[in-house]
Scaffold this active site. Structure first.
Site, PDB file in Angstrom:
ATOM      1  N   HIS A 186      35.306 -20.484  84.582  1.00  0.00           N
ATOM      2  CA  HIS A 186      35.906 -21.783  84.240  1.00  0.00           C
ATOM      3  C   HIS A 186      34.978 -22.886  84.759  1.00  0.00           C
ATOM      4  O   HIS A 186      35.279 -23.542  85.758  1.00  0.00           O
ATOM      5  CB  HIS A 186      37.284 -21.857  84.907  1.00  0.00           C
TER       6      HIS A 186
ATOM      7  N   LYS B 221      41.154 -20.198  76.506  1.00  0.00           N
ATOM      8  CA  LYS B 221      41.454 -19.548  77.770  1.00  0.00           C
ATOM      9  C   LYS B 221      41.774 -18.057  77.593  1.00  0.00           C
ATOM     10  O   LYS B 221      41.360 -17.222  78.387  1.00  0.00           O
ATOM     11  CB  LYS B 221      42.598 -20.268  78.495  1.00  0.00           C
TER      12      LYS B 221
ATOM     13  N   ASP C 113      33.893 -26.755  80.095  1.00  0.00           N
ATOM     14  CA  ASP C 113      35.097 -26.024  80.518  1.00  0.00           C
ATOM     15  C   ASP C 113      34.858 -24.535  80.777  1.00  0.00           C
ATOM     16  O   ASP C 113      35.421 -23.986  81.707  1.00  0.00           O
ATOM     17  CB  ASP C 113      36.210 -26.187  79.472  1.00  0.00           C
TER      18      ASP C 113
ATOM     19  N   SER D 114      41.802 -26.789  86.567  1.00  0.00           N
ATOM     20  CA  SER D 114      42.195 -27.624  85.442  1.00  0.00           C
ATOM     21  C   SER D 114      42.511 -29.047  85.904  1.00  0.00           C
ATOM     22  O   SER D 114      43.183 -29.237  86.919  1.00  0.00           O
ATOM     23  CB  SER D 114      43.430 -27.023  84.771  1.00  0.00           C
ATOM     24  N   ALA D 115      42.021 -29.996  85.137  1.00  0.00           N
ATOM     25  CA  ALA D 115      42.231 -31.431  85.400  1.00  0.00           C
ATOM     26  C   ALA D 115      41.702 -31.857  86.764  1.00  0.00           C
ATOM     27  O   ALA D 115      42.286 -32.689  87.448  1.00  0.00           O
ATOM     28  CB  ALA D 115      43.697 -31.818  85.225  1.00  0.00           C
ATOM     29  N   CYS D 116      40.571 -31.264  87.185  1.00  0.00           N
ATOM     30  CA  CYS D 116      39.941 -31.641  88.459  1.00  0.00           C
ATOM     31  C   CYS D 116      38.515 -32.133  88.284  1.00  0.00           C
ATOM     32  O   CYS D 116      37.746 -32.163  89.246  1.00  0.00           O
ATOM     33  CB  CYS D 116      39.997 -30.482  89.435  1.00  0.00           C
TER      34      CYS D 116
ATOM     35  N   TYR E  31      50.679 -25.464  71.860  1.00  0.00           N
ATOM     36  CA  TYR E  31      49.838 -26.359  72.644  1.00  0.00           C
ATOM     37  C   TYR E  31      48.588 -25.716  73.239  1.00  0.00           C
ATOM     38  O   TYR E  31      48.660 -24.659  73.876  1.00  0.00           O
ATOM     39  CB  TYR E  31      50.656 -26.956  73.800  1.00  0.00           C
TER      40      TYR E  31
ATOM     41  N   ARG F 228      45.503 -34.947  75.495  1.00  0.00           N
ATOM     42  CA  ARG F 228      44.138 -34.430  75.315  1.00  0.00           C
ATOM     43  C   ARG F 228      43.449 -35.032  74.096  1.00  0.00           C
ATOM     44  O   ARG F 228      44.103 -35.393  73.113  1.00  0.00           O
ATOM     45  CB  ARG F 228      44.201 -32.909  75.127  1.00  0.00           C
TER      46      ARG F 228
ATOM     47  N   ARG G 107      49.844 -25.529  79.462  1.00  0.00           N
ATOM     48  CA  ARG G 107      49.848 -24.076  79.588  1.00  0.00           C
ATOM     49  C   ARG G 107      51.067 -23.631  80.382  1.00  0.00           C
ATOM     50  O   ARG G 107      51.519 -24.310  81.291  1.00  0.00           O
ATOM     51  CB  ARG G 107      48.586 -23.587  80.301  1.00  0.00           C
TER      52      ARG G 107
HETATM   53  P1  GTP Z   1      40.579 -29.294  82.208  1.00  0.00           P
HETATM   54  O1  GTP Z   1      40.146 -29.682  80.851  1.00  0.00           O
HETATM   55  O2  GTP Z   1      42.055 -29.272  82.364  1.00  0.00           O
HETATM   56  O3  GTP Z   1      39.986 -28.000  82.662  1.00  0.00           O
HETATM   57  O4  GTP Z   1      40.144 -30.484  83.227  1.00  0.00           O
HETATM   58  P2  GTP Z   1      38.739 -30.956  83.820  1.00  0.00           P
HETATM   59  O5  GTP Z   1      38.393 -30.151  85.016  1.00  0.00           O
HETATM   60  O6  GTP Z   1      37.713 -31.048  82.750  1.00  0.00           O
HETATM   61  O7  GTP Z   1      39.078 -32.415  84.381  1.00  0.00           O
HETATM   62  P3  GTP Z   1      38.662 -33.871  83.833  1.00  0.00           P
HETATM   63  O8  GTP Z   1      37.189 -34.133  83.954  1.00  0.00           O
HETATM   64  O9  GTP Z   1      39.251 -34.060  82.504  1.00  0.00           O
HETATM   65  O10 GTP Z   1      39.392 -34.795  84.892  1.00  0.00           O
HETATM   66  C1  GTP Z   1      40.773 -34.725  85.124  1.00  0.00           C
HETATM   67  C2  GTP Z   1      41.253 -35.959  85.808  1.00  0.00           C
HETATM   68  O11 GTP Z   1      40.543 -36.164  87.038  1.00  0.00           O
HETATM   69  C3  GTP Z   1      41.050 -37.208  84.975  1.00  0.00           C
HETATM   70  O12 GTP Z   1      42.207 -38.002  85.041  1.00  0.00           O
HETATM   71  C4  GTP Z   1      39.895 -37.904  85.641  1.00  0.00           C
HETATM   72  O13 GTP Z   1      39.977 -39.291  85.500  1.00  0.00           O
HETATM   73  C5  GTP Z   1      40.005 -37.464  87.105  1.00  0.00           C
HETATM   74  N1  GTP Z   1      38.649 -37.390  87.718  1.00  0.00           N
HETATM   75  C6  GTP Z   1      37.576 -36.729  87.217  1.00  0.00           C
HETATM   76  N2  GTP Z   1      36.489 -36.896  88.006  1.00  0.00           N
HETATM   77  C7  GTP Z   1      36.888 -37.680  89.047  1.00  0.00           C
HETATM   78  C8  GTP Z   1      36.209 -38.200  90.203  1.00  0.00           C
HETATM   79  O14 GTP Z   1      35.025 -37.980  90.440  1.00  0.00           O
HETATM   80  N3  GTP Z   1      36.964 -38.933  91.063  1.00  0.00           N
HETATM   81  C9  GTP Z   1      38.289 -39.194  90.831  1.00  0.00           C
HETATM   82  N4  GTP Z   1      38.950 -39.927  91.711  1.00  0.00           N
HETATM   83  N5  GTP Z   1      38.951 -38.738  89.740  1.00  0.00           N
HETATM   84  C10 GTP Z   1      38.267 -37.983  88.864  1.00  0.00           C
HETATM   85  C1  SPV Z   2      42.875 -26.163  81.296  1.00  0.00           C
HETATM   86  O1  SPV Z   2      44.094 -26.235  81.540  1.00  0.00           O
HETATM   87  O2  SPV Z   2      42.055 -25.676  82.122  1.00  0.00           O
HETATM   88  C2  SPV Z   2      42.351 -26.701  80.035  1.00  0.00           C
HETATM   89  C3  SPV Z   2      43.309 -27.089  79.016  1.00  0.00           C
HETATM   90  O3  SPV Z   2      41.144 -26.756  79.847  1.00  0.00           O
HETATM   91  S1  SPV Z   2      43.962 -25.759  78.123  1.00  0.00           S
HETATM   92  O4  SPV Z   2      43.144 -25.557  76.936  1.00  0.00           O
HETATM   93  O5  SPV Z   2      45.326 -26.106  77.751  1.00  0.00           O
HETATM   94  O6  SPV Z   2      43.912 -24.560  78.937  1.00  0.00           O
HETATM   95 MN    MN Z   3      39.936 -26.110  81.686  1.00  0.00          MN
END
Ligand code: GTP
Ligand code: SPV
Ligand code: MN
Length: 623
Positions: free
Chosen positions: A264, A244, A311, A286-288, A235, A404, A94
């Site tokens: 979110h 989003k 999500d 995101s990605a947490c 993307y 992804r 994004r």
């Molecule tokens: P978006 O789709 O971007 O919104 O991300 P998300 O919040 O769904 O995050 P996701 O569950 O895909 O995790 C993102 C990253 O964090 C990955 O690389 C996971 O391996 C890592 N991760 C997720 N949960 C944990 C956890 O409990 N501990 C640790 N150390 N890493 C984690």
């Molecule tokens: C995020 O960034 O929070 C996602 C991926 O879930 S995207 O669809 O690119 O926004």
């Molecule tokens: Mn997200």
């Protein structure tokens, strides 16, 4: 060329120049016909195609994408009906810097959003979209976010010149002819017009590239009109406009006006050993960790987890005053790296069923996909996401950090049956969480609802690869919505407070702050995370049941060392105490950061929240 419904047969196109975009169109919806005609005149596509959403159509489209080099077909034995796509290396996430909320008044967009005068922006967009689809097919995708038979279904129509977007939207949302029929049935229902172009017109005879896009990218929302324009990127969140752009940014504005919340958040269902069901929502940036928590495979004895969403969550106060959650999406667009058989077997099993599109992952020599963390054993040879030879000795990752998987949600074995219910589920607990190396305990229960909103409003996290820009920088991300609030941040927080103020106060969920990412002095994670997070969920539910012990701190209640079930885990109560420690020196810095953050709201910060900040400061002073 046209089937009985008047639609072009799969793979066959209407020639917009000969017949006009709306001649032979499969609908009588006047506003839709007019908009499609207007967009075709502006963007000048070679052809217009109305998407039905059928399997045959998807086969034709993906065949064409393979032919064009956009998709690589994976080994049908290991990944049936699945494909890999490789984006332009400059189009991998994004683009928050180029994302705009063009409300009539600047103050309605607030300090967290980019804003431009709407009239000026419209002129800019007209220029960008003029002729932008030359030489390409313009696809019209009717879609609904949420259930088609919801009380008030939220329709949209995405027009795009990317077949990759069509194939991805088909996984992520309910699309096609059924949606169109429902819109007509409901008196030609209102829909959010969402216009997308990769911004790469083709001259007569010009060869296409595998991933067309433009250096210049604009992701623009007009909240009063409820319209979306996306230019230059193919993307994820930039291009799949139901996600989003609609289900968060535009929906948050609809929610403000109509009295609900677009968040979110993931939704999961927990069943205790006594067979009581609880529903938990969680907002992490995101990605947490949302997808991972939503698909959690519990390690703690006797507890079961099922998922409803990973999500986006729409929350409404139900007729009985309880907060009810639905997932408006139909697929997962999950971060690939870190998703593996040991960390997230439920996601791996869903992916293994096929019907998935992978973007920017690595390819194995036998036609499969791989990414960092998928398996413990690293393949000896791969083709990386950039198309280069890759071995374990390579010093760059094989998959892009924001690569992804895009997979239908109903391929998840542990999908809760309530996912299919338009009424949603009653939420017992809300978790706010971020990625913080220090300061923030593993889990903290808010003292009360408003303290919980305070926690959400001050949520902070290190930035990730999900958005273009620096990674690892701590920023405030209120309710994990920083990039997704469609209006002023102070008004958004006020909406949480006033809406919940009218609800049944006894039925408000309990709120918790979590941090799976705290580090120990030696740099390792203070908590093992993933499936072990079920132990924290158990504590959360036992707090609701009045069974688990806690220690009161100035920021809320944290677990006692022995109130977290550690059976079968190589950890001691002292490790838990360290993971939940509230360090006054770290919090002094944190509170100064919160002061700065709140100062940025100017007059729009709800006074309930500045009062909560003062209260927390007083508690530290008295401690
Ligand atoms: P978006 O789709 O971007 O919104 O991300 P998300 O919040 O769904 O995050 P996701 O569950 O895909 O995790 C993102 C990253 O964090 C990955 O690389 C996971 O391996 C890592 N991760 C997720 N949960 C944990 C956890 O409990 N501990 C640790 N150390 N890493 C984690
Ligand atoms: C995020 O960034 O929070 C996602 C991926 O879930 S995207 O669809 O690119 O926004
Ligand atoms: Mn997200």
């Amino acid at each position: 060329v046209l089937d009985e419904s008047g639609n072009a047969a799969p793979g066959q196109l209407q020639d917009s120049k000969i017949r006009g975009a709306s001649d032979g169109a499969p609908t009588t919806h006047p506003a839709l016909l007019a908009w499609v005609q207007q967009v075709a005149e502006l963007t000048q596509p070679a052809a217009v195609y109305w998407v039905t959403g059928s399997d045959d159509e998807n086969t034709v489209l993906t065949d064409e994408l393979v032919e064009a080099g956009t998709l690589t077909r994976l080994n049908p034995e290991t990944f049936p009906n699945s494909f890999a796509a490789f984006s332009d290396p400059k189009d991998v996430a994004r683009v928050e810097e180029q994302t705009f909320i063009c409300s009539e008044k600047k103050e309605d967009a607030g300090f967290t959003n980019n804003w431009m005068d709407p009239a000026q922006m419209r002129t800019k967009l007209d220029g960008l979209f003029a002729g932008s689809m030359r030489g390409r097919t313009m696809y019209v995708i009717p879609f609904v976010m949420g259930h088609l038979d919801a009380e008030d279904p939220k329709f949209g129509v995405e027009i795009t010149d990317s077949a990759y977007v069509v194939a991805s939207m088909r996984i992520m949302a309910r699309i096609g002819t059924d949606v169109l029929r429902k819109m007509e049935e409901l008196d030609n229902a209102f829909f959010v017009p969402a216009l997308h172009s990769v911004g790469a017109p083709l001259a007569e005879g010009e060869a296409d590239v595998a991933w067309p896009c433009n250096e210049e990218k604009w992701i623009v929302h007009f909240p009063e009109d409820r319209s979306i324009f996306s230019y230059g990127s193919g993307y994820g969140g930039n291009a799949l406009l139901g996600k989003k752009c609609y289900a968060l940014r535009i929906a948050s504005v609809m929610a403000r006006d109509e009295g609900w919340l677009a968040e979110h958040m993931l939704i999961l269902k927990l069943t205790s050993p006594e067979k009581k069901d609880y529903y938990v929502s969680a907002a992490f940036p995101s990605a947490c960790g949302k997808t991972n928590l939503a698909l959690l495979d519990p390690t703690v004895e006797g507890w079961k987890v099922e998922t409803l969403g990973d999500d986006i969550t729409w929350l409404r106060f139900g007729h009985d005053g309880e907060l009810r959650a639905t997932n408006p999406e139909a697929g997962l667009f999950g971060v690939a790296p870190g998703t593996g058989w040991s960390t997230n077997p439920n996601a791996m099993r869903a992916i293994a069923k096929g019907n998935s599109i992978f973007t920017n992952v690595a390819l194995t020599d036998d036609g499969g996909v791989w990414w960092e963390g998928m398996t413990d054993e690293v393949p000896a040879h791969l083709t990386d996401w950039l198309g280069n030879e890759w071995t374990p000795d390579s010093d760059t990752p094989a998959a892009h950090p924001n690569s992804r998987f895009c997979t239908p949600i109903d391929q998840i074995d542990m999908l809760a049956e309530e996912y299919h219910s338009p009424e949603g589920v009653p939420v017992s607990a809300i978790l706010f969480g971020g990625r913080r190396k220090t300061t923030v305990p593993l889990v903290t229960q808010a003292r009360d609802w408003t303290s919980g909103i305070f926690m959400g409003s001050t949520l902070s996290s290190e930035t990730t690869a999900a958005a273009a820009g620096a990674v690892g920088v701590v920023r405030r991300d209120p309710m994990a919505m920083l990039p997704f609030m469609g209006y002023d941040a102070g008004d958004y927080l006020k909406h949480w407070i006033t809406l919940s103020g009218k609800a049944d106060q006894d039925k408000l969920p309990a709120i918790f702050l979590v941090n799976w990412f705290r580090r120990t002095a030696d740099g390792g994670f203070a908590w093992p995370g993933f499936g072990e997070n079920s132990r924290v969920l158990k504590w959360v539910i036992e707090r609701l049941e009045g069974k688990a012990d806690a220690v009161e701190t100035p920021i809320g209640f944290v677990p006692t060392g022995d109130s977290i079930d550690l059976a079968g885990l190589d950890m001691t109560p002292a490790d838990v105490e360290a993971a939940v420690h509230v360090d006054p020196a770290e919090w002094e810095t944190e509170l100064a950061g919160i002061d700065e953050w709140y100062a940025r709201f100017g007059g729009s910060l709800p006074e309930e929240l500045s009062a909560k900040l003062a209260e927390v400061k007083d508690r530290f002073a008295a401690a």
